[in-house]
Design a protein around this motif. Structure first.
Motif, PDB file in Angstrom:
ATOM      1  N   LYS A 196       0.839  -1.197   0.000  1.00 64.45           N
ATOM      2  CA  LYS A 196       0.000   0.000   0.000  1.00 64.45           C
ATOM      3  C   LYS A 196       0.873   1.245   0.000  1.00 64.45           C
ATOM      4  CE  LYS A 196      -2.268   1.259   3.735  1.00 64.45           C
ATOM      5  NZ  LYS A 196      -3.278   1.316   4.826  1.00 64.45           N
ATOM      6  N   LEU A 197       0.559   2.170  -0.892  1.00 61.48           N
ATOM      7  CA  LEU A 197       1.317   3.415  -0.954  1.00 61.48           C
ATOM      8  C   LEU A 197       0.859   4.382   0.123  1.00 61.48           C
ATOM      9  CD1 LEU A 197       1.504   4.181  -4.791  1.00 61.48           C
ATOM     10  CD2 LEU A 197       3.346   3.371  -3.325  1.00 61.48           C
ATOM     11  N   GLY A 198       1.803   4.850   0.935  1.00 60.61           N
ATOM     12  CA  GLY A 198       1.465   5.865   1.930  1.00 60.61           C
ATOM     13  C   GLY A 198       1.054   7.169   1.291  1.00 60.61           C
ATOM     14  N   VAL A 199       1.632   7.476   0.128  1.00 60.39           N
ATOM     15  CA  VAL A 199       1.236   8.636  -0.670  1.00 60.39           C
ATOM     16  C   VAL A 199       0.615   8.084  -1.950  1.00 60.39           C
ATOM     17  CG1 VAL A 199       1.987  10.750  -1.816  1.00 60.39           C
ATOM     18  CG2 VAL A 199       3.120  10.020   0.288  1.00 60.39           C
ATOM     19  N   ALA A 222      10.496  -8.678   3.179  1.00 56.85           N
ATOM     20  CA  ALA A 222       9.193  -8.406   2.579  1.00 56.85           C
ATOM     21  C   ALA A 222       8.281  -7.660   3.546  1.00 56.85           C
ATOM     22  CB  ALA A 222       8.549  -9.718   2.129  1.00 56.85           C
ATOM     23  N   ASP A 223       8.248  -8.097   4.803  1.00 56.61           N
ATOM     24  CA  ASP A 223       7.393  -7.430   5.790  1.00 56.61           C
ATOM     25  C   ASP A 223       7.816  -5.981   6.004  1.00 56.61           C
ATOM     26  OD1 ASP A 223       5.798  -9.642   6.158  1.00 56.61           O
ATOM     27  OD2 ASP A 223       6.873 -10.356   7.939  1.00 56.61           O
ATOM     28  N   ASP A 224       9.132  -5.739   6.063  1.00 58.29           N
ATOM     29  CA  ASP A 224       9.614  -4.374   6.257  1.00 58.29           C
ATOM     30  C   ASP A 224       9.350  -3.515   5.024  1.00 58.29           C
ATOM     31  OD1 ASP A 224      10.472  -4.638   8.859  1.00 58.29           O
ATOM     32  OD2 ASP A 224      12.493  -5.270   8.316  1.00 58.29           O
ATOM     33  N   LEU A 225       9.412  -4.115   3.834  1.00 63.21           N
ATOM     34  CA  LEU A 225       9.074  -3.369   2.624  1.00 63.21           C
ATOM     35  C   LEU A 225       7.615  -2.925   2.672  1.00 63.21           C
ATOM     36  CD1 LEU A 225      10.766  -5.500  -0.200  1.00 63.21           C
ATOM     37  CD2 LEU A 225      11.483  -3.259   0.612  1.00 63.21           C
ATOM     38  N   ARG A 226       6.739  -3.854   3.006  1.00 72.87           N
ATOM     39  CA  ARG A 226       5.308  -3.552   3.058  1.00 72.87           C
ATOM     40  C   ARG A 226       5.014  -2.480   4.115  1.00 72.87           C
ATOM     41  NH1 ARG A 226       3.937  -8.262   4.057  1.00 72.87           N
ATOM     42  NH2 ARG A 226       3.631  -9.133   1.986  1.00 72.87           N
ATOM     43  N   PHE A 232       5.328   5.574   4.506  1.00 74.50           N
ATOM     44  CA  PHE A 232       6.029   6.662   3.820  1.00 74.50           C
ATOM     45  C   PHE A 232       5.079   7.827   3.591  1.00 74.50           C
ATOM     46  CE2 PHE A 232       7.380   8.665  -0.244  1.00 74.50           C
ATOM     47  CZ  PHE A 232       8.610   9.148   0.172  1.00 74.50           C
ATOM     48  N   LYS A 233       5.469   9.023   4.048  1.00 77.98           N
ATOM     49  CA  LYS A 233       4.599  10.196   3.977  1.00 77.98           C
ATOM     50  C   LYS A 233       4.974  11.167   2.871  1.00 77.98           C
ATOM     51  CE  LYS A 233       3.523  10.055   8.935  1.00 77.98           C
ATOM     52  NZ  LYS A 233       3.587  10.801  10.221  1.00 77.98           N
ATOM     53  N   GLY A 234       6.031  10.851   2.127  1.00 77.92           N
ATOM     54  CA  GLY A 234       6.372  11.682   0.983  1.00 77.92           C
ATOM     55  C   GLY A 234       7.441  12.714   1.247  1.00 77.92           C
ATOM     56  N   VAL A 235       7.579  13.618   0.287  1.00 78.22           N
ATOM     57  CA  VAL A 235       8.584  14.677   0.311  1.00 78.22           C
ATOM     58  C   VAL A 235       7.859  15.999   0.111  1.00 78.22           C
ATOM     59  CG1 VAL A 235      10.742  15.511  -0.688  1.00 78.22           C
ATOM     60  CG2 VAL A 235      10.188  13.064  -0.791  1.00 78.22           C
ATOM     61  N   MET A 236       8.279  17.005   0.830  1.00 82.71           N
ATOM     62  CA  MET A 236       7.642  18.311   0.693  1.00 82.71           C
ATOM     63  C   MET A 236       7.720  18.791  -0.752  1.00 82.71           C
ATOM     64  SD  MET A 236       8.767  20.273   4.207  1.00 82.71           S
ATOM     65  CE  MET A 236       7.927  21.782   3.694  1.00 82.71           C
ATOM     66  N   ARG A 237       6.577  19.275  -1.265  1.00 78.28           N
ATOM     67  CA  ARG A 237       6.427  19.807  -2.619  1.00 78.28           C
ATOM     68  C   ARG A 237       6.497  18.730  -3.685  1.00 78.28           C
ATOM     69  NH1 ARG A 237       8.882  24.624  -5.022  1.00 78.28           N
ATOM     70  NH2 ARG A 237       6.842  24.559  -6.013  1.00 78.28           N
ATOM     71  N   ARG A 238       6.406  17.476  -3.306  1.00 82.32           N
ATOM     72  CA  ARG A 238       6.282  16.397  -4.284  1.00 82.32           C
ATOM     73  C   ARG A 238       4.893  15.789  -4.128  1.00 82.32           C
ATOM     74  NH1 ARG A 238      11.223  18.821  -3.986  1.00 82.32           N
ATOM     75  NH2 ARG A 238      12.663  17.962  -5.538  1.00 82.32           N
TER      76      ARG A 238
END
Length: 302
Positions: A196-199, A222-226, A232-238
């Motif tokens: 699942k994408l956090g962003v 695999a578990d840590d990747l998921r 992941f919350k992204g990058v400012m201005r992206r």
């Protein structure tokens, strides 16, 4: 600057300092016209949350509120490999992603051919492995023993299923459910289901595959990747979504190349189907606006 110079300090460009860092650590670098900052920040987050890493990023991570991560117990460092002014020639990557080689910075390189040649030279600096987007116009110039992996996204809607035989890492089974994007991530030896994408932005599927590929090659489970991709919350201005209601969404994005703008628009339309789209474009660099005026016109007219 004047004070430091007159006081006799040794003043170096950022690229030179990063070059020193990459020669002393296992450097995981991200190069390419598009997606460098997001992909490198994803890699840093995946490693920092599991095996540990240092990082020097090109944007402010929303998760950490900084562009620098330090971990004295880790031998890894994640670095954004910037092609502007051939800065990435200073680096010694252990592994590197190359996301795209669409011509840019023609004030520096002059021609698209010279731009791509710079990336070919950059690949000759890699000591461990190259992770390259499938289908880009790049002929790597790898040292003997350096491995080359390809990555991509298989989206049945666009007929890209034929790509699967040429991919080492890829995403498929992509779903948009309740404003969330999920997919399955495939490596050469295992599949990681329901990432699942956090962003939840369409382009982050591709960025995520590149980031997870490097993380997986360096021991992230695999578990840590998921878990890392979901948090992941992204990058400012992206592709920052500042407002998101049933009536209106307000998004701030740093897309400044025609292909990036096209990708951003495509992501918005997939995330908000049927909604009216109003875009406010701020040109970035006079030379880029001049060199790609026709491309900007085409993309912004759609």
């Amino acid at each position: 600057y004047t004070y430091l110079r007159e006081a006799g300090y040794d003043i170096r460009k950022r690229a030179e300092v990063l070059g020193l860092v990459t020669r002393s650590m296992r450097a995981l670098c991200v190069a390419g016209t598009h997606g460098k900052t997001t992909t490198s920040t994803m890699i840093a987050h995946l490693l920092y949350q599991s095996v540990g890493t240092n990082a020097f990023l090109g944007g402010i991570s929303v998760n950490y509120g900084t562009n620098i991560l330090l971990d004295k117990d880790s031998s890894f460092v994640v670095v954004e490999a910037d092609e502007y002014d051939r800065s990435f020639y200073q680096l010694t990557p252990y592994m590197s992603v190359v996301t795209a080689v669409d011509p840019d910075h023609l004030d520096i390189y002059g021609t698209p051919e010279a731009y791509r040649e710079a990336f070919a030279h950059y690949t000759s600096l890699i000591t461990g492995a190259l992770v390259m987007k499938h289908g880009i116009d790049l002929k790597p110039r790898l040292q003997k023993g350096v491995k080359c992996y390809t990555y991509g996204v298989i989206d049945g809607q666009t007929g890209n299923d034929r790509m699967v035989n040429g991919l080492d890492f890829y995403a498929d089974n992509i779903r948009i459910e309740g404003g969330k994007i999920l997919f399955d991530f495939h490596t050469p030896t295992e599949a990681v289901a329901d990432v699942k994408l956090g962003v939840p932005v369409w382009v982050n599927i591709e960025n995520g595959v590149a980031a997870m590929s490097v993380a997986w090659l360096n021991g992230v489970s695999a578990d840590d990747l998921r878990r890392g991709m979901a948090s992941f919350k992204g990058v400012m201005r992206r592709f920052n979504i500042h407002v998101n209601t049933p009536k209106v969404a307000y998004i701030d994005d740093y897309a400044h190349h025609p292909e990036e703008i096209a990708t951003s628009i495509n992501s918005i339309r997939k995330l908000y189907p049927g909604r009216k789209l109003i875009g406010v474009f701020q040109p970035h660099l006079y030379t880029r606006t001049r060199d790609f005026a026709d491309e900007f016109r085409r993309v912004l007219h759609t």
